[in-house]
Design a protein around this motif. Structure first.
Motif, PDB file in Angstrom:
ATOM      1  N   LEU A 101     -17.190 -48.598   2.890  1.00  0.00           N
ATOM      2  CA  LEU A 101     -17.081 -48.830   1.569  1.00  0.00           C
ATOM      3  C   LEU A 101     -18.149 -47.958   1.038  1.00  0.00           C
ATOM      4  O   LEU A 101     -19.114 -47.792   1.335  1.00  0.00           O
ATOM      5  CB  LEU A 101     -17.182 -50.260   1.024  1.00  0.00           C
ATOM      6  CG  LEU A 101     -16.062 -51.221   1.434  1.00  0.00           C
ATOM      7  CD1 LEU A 101     -16.231 -52.374   0.777  1.00  0.00           C
ATOM      8  CD2 LEU A 101     -14.587 -50.588   0.727  1.00  0.00           C
ATOM      9  N   ASP A 102     -17.690 -47.171  -0.064  1.00  0.00           N
ATOM     10  CA  ASP A 102     -18.605 -46.285  -0.855  1.00  0.00           C
ATOM     11  C   ASP A 102     -19.848 -47.313  -1.365  1.00  0.00           C
ATOM     12  O   ASP A 102     -19.624 -48.337  -1.727  1.00  0.00           O
ATOM     13  CB  ASP A 102     -18.010 -45.541  -1.975  1.00  0.00           C
ATOM     14  CG  ASP A 102     -17.002 -44.661  -1.585  1.00  0.00           C
ATOM     15  OD1 ASP A 102     -17.009 -44.306  -0.380  1.00  0.00           O
ATOM     16  OD2 ASP A 102     -16.183 -44.414  -2.305  1.00  0.00           O
ATOM     17  N   THR A 105     -18.745 -48.964  -4.284  1.00  0.00           N
ATOM     18  CA  THR A 105     -17.604 -49.874  -4.204  1.00  0.00           C
ATOM     19  C   THR A 105     -17.941 -51.364  -3.729  1.00  0.00           C
ATOM     20  O   THR A 105     -18.634 -51.276  -2.822  1.00  0.00           O
ATOM     21  CB  THR A 105     -16.449 -49.172  -3.061  1.00  0.00           C
ATOM     22  OG1 THR A 105     -16.258 -47.987  -3.510  1.00  0.00           O
ATOM     23  CG2 THR A 105     -15.365 -50.328  -3.070  1.00  0.00           C
ATOM     24  N   TYR A 132      -6.958 -52.782  -2.693  1.00  0.00           N
ATOM     25  CA  TYR A 132      -8.088 -52.227  -3.654  1.00  0.00           C
ATOM     26  C   TYR A 132      -7.885 -52.373  -5.402  1.00  0.00           C
ATOM     27  O   TYR A 132      -6.616 -52.190  -5.642  1.00  0.00           O
ATOM     28  CB  TYR A 132      -8.329 -50.707  -3.552  1.00  0.00           C
ATOM     29  CG  TYR A 132      -8.916 -50.434  -2.225  1.00  0.00           C
ATOM     30  CD1 TYR A 132     -10.282 -50.344  -2.088  1.00  0.00           C
ATOM     31  CD2 TYR A 132      -7.918 -49.973  -1.131  1.00  0.00           C
ATOM     32  CE1 TYR A 132     -11.032 -50.041  -0.806  1.00  0.00           C
ATOM     33  CE2 TYR A 132      -8.402 -49.670   0.088  1.00  0.00           C
ATOM     34  CZ  TYR A 132     -10.054 -49.633   0.335  1.00  0.00           C
ATOM     35  OH  TYR A 132     -10.391 -49.204   1.469  1.00  0.00           O
ATOM     36  N   HIS A 185     -13.389 -41.323   0.701  1.00  0.00           N
ATOM     37  CA  HIS A 185     -13.362 -41.842  -0.543  1.00  0.00           C
ATOM     38  C   HIS A 185     -11.797 -41.815  -0.877  1.00  0.00           C
ATOM     39  O   HIS A 185     -11.408 -41.270  -1.993  1.00  0.00           O
ATOM     40  CB  HIS A 185     -13.731 -40.510  -1.377  1.00  0.00           C
ATOM     41  CG  HIS A 185     -15.315 -40.433  -1.132  1.00  0.00           C
ATOM     42  ND1 HIS A 185     -16.107 -41.534  -0.919  1.00  0.00           N
ATOM     43  CD2 HIS A 185     -16.169 -39.633  -1.112  1.00  0.00           C
ATOM     44  CE1 HIS A 185     -17.217 -41.241  -0.698  1.00  0.00           C
ATOM     45  NE2 HIS A 185     -17.383 -39.955  -0.881  1.00  0.00           N
ATOM     46  N   GLN A 186     -10.820 -42.283  -0.147  1.00  0.00           N
ATOM     47  CA  GLN A 186      -9.258 -42.182  -0.471  1.00  0.00           C
ATOM     48  C   GLN A 186      -8.815 -42.576  -1.774  1.00  0.00           C
ATOM     49  O   GLN A 186      -8.092 -41.925  -2.497  1.00  0.00           O
ATOM     50  CB  GLN A 186      -8.507 -42.950   0.539  1.00  0.00           C
ATOM     51  CG  GLN A 186      -7.100 -42.813   0.320  1.00  0.00           C
ATOM     52  CD  GLN A 186      -6.161 -43.091   1.484  1.00  0.00           C
ATOM     53  OE1 GLN A 186      -6.596 -43.457   2.671  1.00  0.00           O
ATOM     54  NE2 GLN A 186      -4.890 -43.186   1.494  1.00  0.00           N
ATOM     55  N   VAL A 187      -9.344 -43.682  -2.499  1.00  0.00           N
ATOM     56  CA  VAL A 187      -8.784 -44.232  -3.542  1.00  0.00           C
ATOM     57  C   VAL A 187      -9.151 -43.245  -4.710  1.00  0.00           C
ATOM     58  O   VAL A 187      -8.450 -42.907  -5.548  1.00  0.00           O
ATOM     59  CB  VAL A 187      -9.117 -45.639  -3.860  1.00  0.00           C
ATOM     60  CG1 VAL A 187      -8.679 -46.066  -5.269  1.00  0.00           C
ATOM     61  CG2 VAL A 187      -8.629 -46.610  -2.719  1.00  0.00           C
ATOM     62  N   ARG A 188     -10.453 -42.835  -4.790  1.00  0.00           N
ATOM     63  CA  ARG A 188     -11.103 -41.882  -5.809  1.00  0.00           C
ATOM     64  C   ARG A 188     -10.514 -40.582  -5.812  1.00  0.00           C
ATOM     65  O   ARG A 188     -10.022 -40.386  -6.813  1.00  0.00           O
ATOM     66  CB  ARG A 188     -12.489 -41.999  -5.569  1.00  0.00           C
ATOM     67  CG  ARG A 188     -13.289 -43.214  -5.680  1.00  0.00           C
ATOM     68  CD  ARG A 188     -14.836 -42.895  -5.557  1.00  0.00           C
ATOM     69  NE  ARG A 188     -15.613 -44.416  -5.214  1.00  0.00           N
ATOM     70  CZ  ARG A 188     -16.022 -45.251  -6.326  1.00  0.00           C
ATOM     71  NH1 ARG A 188     -15.664 -44.927  -7.474  1.00  0.00           N
ATOM     72  NH2 ARG A 188     -16.353 -46.382  -5.938  1.00  0.00           N
ATOM     73  N   LEU A 201     -14.609 -50.098  -8.483  1.00  0.00           N
ATOM     74  CA  LEU A 201     -13.545 -50.044  -7.262  1.00  0.00           C
ATOM     75  C   LEU A 201     -13.933 -51.322  -6.500  1.00  0.00           C
ATOM     76  O   LEU A 201     -15.264 -51.487  -6.226  1.00  0.00           O
ATOM     77  CB  LEU A 201     -13.421 -48.745  -6.405  1.00  0.00           C
ATOM     78  CG  LEU A 201     -12.214 -48.849  -5.316  1.00  0.00           C
ATOM     79  CD1 LEU A 201     -11.019 -48.871  -5.828  1.00  0.00           C
ATOM     80  CD2 LEU A 201     -12.523 -47.407  -4.430  1.00  0.00           C
TER      81      LEU A 201
END
Ligand code: URA
Length: 233
Positions: A101-102, A105, A132, A185-188, A201
């Motif tokens: 996770l970042d 996040t 998420y 960083h898929q969602v971002r 997130l």
């Protein structure tokens, strides 16, 4: 395996340090009888300074990761391993996070020292979904759910389109996004691709596992039942 190696693998010290612990009589059985470095391993019957041993190899751990911690073993800042018992970082085989996770996040992060289990969790064949919760900087436009579900959305500098993802709209700036893959960083990056920006997130689920009431910064050892739950989404 000799006892000295077993204890070194559990992070109690180098073999030399553990050998010294034996000489000091700190390693006993449950009845307080002193054990020796060459004795066979009877994990559940052993004590170090009177305390039962940490769990043997085959750990699966859930952490509620707070914002501000990096998924790394040696970042100069705060790292997720700071939230686990110090010995857990010294175990062999290594206890590694399952994906990342970042730093910014929060949410559900798994750790395991079981390579086959790690592989099974991240393998596309297992089809484990990840959920998420995102807070957005701008109001939704209205076409995001369709774009994410299309199976044709391309992220910048990638060669293959994203698998279809499911967007649930909570309100114009709050969404729940379910992914079936894990890219950097898929969602971002998905929200950047539709002209928005993720402000906050949080990962709430992996497969059938949620954080339940685990407070931020705390961890829990997962048993067989939780493993079954994980794969029973
Ligand atoms: N997607 C992101 O952008 N960041 C994460 O930490 C996880 C998924």
């Amino acid at each position: 395996m000799k006892l000295v190696k077993h204890l070194a693998n559990l992070g109690y010290g180098s073999r030399k340090q553990v050998a010294l612990m034996f000489r000091e009589g700190r390693i006993t059985d449950a009845q307080g009888e002193v054990m020796y470095a060459d004795d066979p391993v009877d994990h559940d019957n052993l004590r170090v300074d009177g305390e039962p041993l940490d769990p043997p190899q085959g750990l699966l751990i859930m952490l509620h990761k707070p914002v501000g911690y990096t998924c790394s073993t040696k970042d100069p800042g705060r790292i997720v391993y700071d939230l686990l018992p110090p010995r857990y970082r010294l175990r062999s085989p290594l206890l590694s996070s399952v994906g990342r996770l970042d730093r910014d996040t929060s949410g559900l992060l798994l750790f395991t020292d079981d390579g086959a289990l790690l592989h099974r969790i991240v393998s596309p064949k297992s089809k484990l979904s990840k959920v998420y919760e995102a807070t957005l900087a701008n109001d939704l436009r209205g076409d995001e759910a369709q774009a994410f579900a299309s199976g044709t959305l391309m992220l910048e500098s990638e060669q293959t389109p994203l698998l279809p993802a499911d967007l649930e709209i909570v309100d114009s700036r709050h969404v729940r996004l379910t992914l079936h893959e894990g890219r950097y960083h898929q969602v971002r990056r998905m929200f950047a691709a539709v002209g928005n920006h993720v402000e906050a997130l949080h990962r709430s689920r992996i497969g059938g596992l949620g954080l339940e009431n685990l407070p931020s910064g705390e961890w829990r050892l997962l048993d067989e039942a939780a493993r079954t739950e994980l794969f029973n989404a």
